[in-house]
Write a protein that holds these residues in place. Sequence first.
Motif, short mmCIF file in Angstrom:
data_model
loop_
_atom_site.label_atom_id
_atom_site.label_comp_id
_atom_site.label_asym_id
_atom_site.label_seq_id
_atom_site.Cartn_x
_atom_site.Cartn_y
_atom_site.Cartn_z
N ILE A 187 0.84 -1.20 0.00
CA ILE A 187 0.00 0.00 0.00
C ILE A 187 0.87 1.25 0.00
O ILE A 187 0.62 2.22 -0.74
CB ILE A 187 -0.95 0.00 1.21
CG1 ILE A 187 -1.95 -1.15 1.09
CG2 ILE A 187 -1.69 1.33 1.30
CD1 ILE A 187 -2.84 -1.32 2.30
N ALA A 188 1.92 1.22 0.84
CA ALA A 188 2.83 2.36 0.87
C ALA A 188 3.53 2.55 -0.47
O ALA A 188 3.70 3.68 -0.95
CB ALA A 188 3.87 2.16 1.98
N ALA A 189 3.94 1.44 -1.10
CA ALA A 189 4.60 1.53 -2.40
C ALA A 189 3.66 2.11 -3.45
O ALA A 189 4.07 2.90 -4.31
CB ALA A 189 5.09 0.15 -2.82
N LEU B 169 17.23 5.83 5.17
CA LEU B 169 18.08 6.26 4.07
C LEU B 169 17.83 5.47 2.80
O LEU B 169 17.87 6.01 1.70
CB LEU B 169 19.56 6.15 4.48
CG LEU B 169 20.05 7.09 5.58
CD1 LEU B 169 21.51 6.80 5.91
CD2 LEU B 169 19.88 8.54 5.16
N PHE B 170 17.60 4.16 2.94
CA PHE B 170 17.49 3.29 1.78
C PHE B 170 16.16 2.56 1.68
O PHE B 170 15.94 1.81 0.74
CB PHE B 170 18.63 2.26 1.79
CG PHE B 170 19.99 2.89 1.85
CD1 PHE B 170 20.53 3.48 0.73
CD2 PHE B 170 20.72 2.90 3.03
CE1 PHE B 170 21.79 4.07 0.78
CE2 PHE B 170 21.97 3.48 3.09
CZ PHE B 170 22.51 4.08 1.96
N GLY B 171 15.26 2.77 2.63
CA GLY B 171 13.97 2.11 2.60
C GLY B 171 14.01 0.73 3.25
O GLY B 171 15.03 0.05 3.24
N SER B 172 12.90 0.33 3.85
CA SER B 172 12.82 -0.97 4.50
C SER B 172 11.36 -1.42 4.52
O SER B 172 10.49 -0.69 5.00
CB SER B 172 13.37 -0.92 5.92
OG SER B 172 13.22 -2.15 6.58
N LEU B 173 11.11 -2.61 4.01
CA LEU B 173 9.74 -3.11 3.95
C LEU B 173 9.20 -3.49 5.31
O LEU B 173 8.04 -3.24 5.65
CB LEU B 173 9.67 -4.33 3.02
CG LEU B 173 10.00 -4.09 1.55
CD1 LEU B 173 9.96 -5.40 0.80
CD2 LEU B 173 9.03 -3.11 0.94
N SER B 174 10.04 -4.11 6.14
CA SER B 174 9.57 -4.68 7.40
C SER B 174 9.29 -3.62 8.46
O SER B 174 8.68 -3.92 9.49
CB SER B 174 10.61 -5.68 7.94
OG SER B 174 11.85 -5.04 8.15
N THR B 175 9.74 -2.39 8.24
CA THR B 175 9.59 -1.36 9.27
C THR B 175 8.38 -0.46 9.05
O THR B 175 8.18 0.49 9.81
CB THR B 175 10.86 -0.49 9.32
OG1 THR B 175 11.10 0.07 8.03
CG2 THR B 175 12.07 -1.31 9.75
N VAL B 176 7.57 -0.70 8.01
CA VAL B 176 6.39 0.12 7.77
C VAL B 176 5.29 -0.32 8.74
O VAL B 176 4.71 -1.39 8.60
CB VAL B 176 5.89 -0.02 6.32
CG1 VAL B 176 4.65 0.84 6.10
CG2 VAL B 176 6.99 0.38 5.35
N ASP C 225 2.89 4.44 10.54
CA ASP C 225 3.58 4.97 9.35
C ASP C 225 2.63 5.00 8.16
O ASP C 225 2.61 5.97 7.39
CB ASP C 225 4.80 4.11 9.01
CG ASP C 225 5.90 4.23 10.04
OD1 ASP C 225 5.93 5.25 10.75
OD2 ASP C 225 6.73 3.30 10.14
N LEU C 226 1.86 3.93 7.98
CA LEU C 226 0.95 3.86 6.85
C LEU C 226 -0.14 4.94 6.94
O LEU C 226 -0.52 5.53 5.92
CB LEU C 226 0.30 2.47 6.79
CG LEU C 226 -0.54 2.19 5.54
CD1 LEU C 226 0.30 2.33 4.28
CD2 LEU C 226 -1.14 0.79 5.62
N ARG D 255 10.08 5.74 3.66
CA ARG D 255 9.97 4.39 4.22
C ARG D 255 10.13 3.32 3.15
O ARG D 255 10.59 2.22 3.44
CB ARG D 255 8.62 4.21 4.92
CG ARG D 255 8.59 4.63 6.38
CD ARG D 255 9.63 3.93 7.18
NE ARG D 255 9.34 3.94 8.61
CZ ARG D 255 10.16 3.46 9.52
NH1 ARG D 255 11.32 2.95 9.16
NH2 ARG D 255 9.85 3.50 10.79
N VAL D 256 9.74 3.62 1.92
CA VAL D 256 9.78 2.63 0.85
C VAL D 256 11.05 2.76 0.01
O VAL D 256 11.79 1.79 -0.20
CB VAL D 256 8.54 2.76 -0.06
CG1 VAL D 256 8.62 1.77 -1.22
CG2 VAL D 256 7.28 2.53 0.75
#
Length: 298
Positions: free
Chosen positions: A14-16, A120-127, A131-132, A190-191
């Motif tokens: 969803i964030a992406a 800095l580089f995005g992370s899927l598991s931290t959303v 955040d959403l 985040r993404v």
Amino acid sequence: MEILETAFMQRALIAALLVGITAPAIGVYLVQRRQALLGDGIGHIAMTGVGLGFLLSTNPIWMATLVSVAGAVAMELIRAYGRTRGDIALALLFYGGMAGGVLLVNVSETGSTADLGSFLFGSLSTVSDADLTAISLLAAVVMLVSVGLRRQLFAVSQDEEFARVTGLPVRMLNLLIAVTAAVTVSVAMRVVGLLLVSALMVVPVVAAQQISRSFKATFALAVGIGVTVSLAGTTTSYYRDVPPGATIVLLAIGVFLLLTAVAAPVARRRAKAAEAAVTEECPVGVPGVRTAGDDVKV
């Protein structure tokens, strides 16, 4: 599908999707204004907001939004009023933002340099759910501005002097573009990550320009490319365990190269067709039409 069975991947997709829509939507104005690297500078400044979020134990996205908006306003004022030292002031602002973020994260009790890497580089598991929610609200603001004021923003991006003559509030619209770009950086960090968000704001737009011939078509195609590469990159990151931000950006560059390769022969055919049309309208030998031999002197 397996990818939809986990809650964190549902949030990530969803964030992406939201990032894929919003980044090119505001990026089309930045490219038109020749400010393609504005997002990169805002990303550096937003790092201080992330550090403040950890230091104050608040959501880093909201703090990054506040700091990046303030930085974007400062950048626009420097651009408008700065003279020979404007570039130096911007450099100090960018580097100070990055250094401030690293320092604040390290002195906070809840953060570390490793936590900063996910921003800095995005992370899927931290959303997270929080955040959403923040990303959704900020994305709604970006789309409201970029679509609702598209005529005014296009006019000021195309020609500031003409926009000023027509009575548009040029200074306010310039600030609005900068602030919206800052909000977009917060949406995407985040993404894609703060260091790569500028690429997603620019590359889909430039790729769309290779085959589109109007602003409306460029806008729609750029958003389509942004959504496609964002979802594809996020999915690839899940199955191949690769960084999402880097994957998304490389896919966007791949689309740009593909459309450039397709557009080149099409452009040549159009040029030949236009030349043939001119030749038919003004054939050689018709009285009153100059030819190459007319310029030969004996």
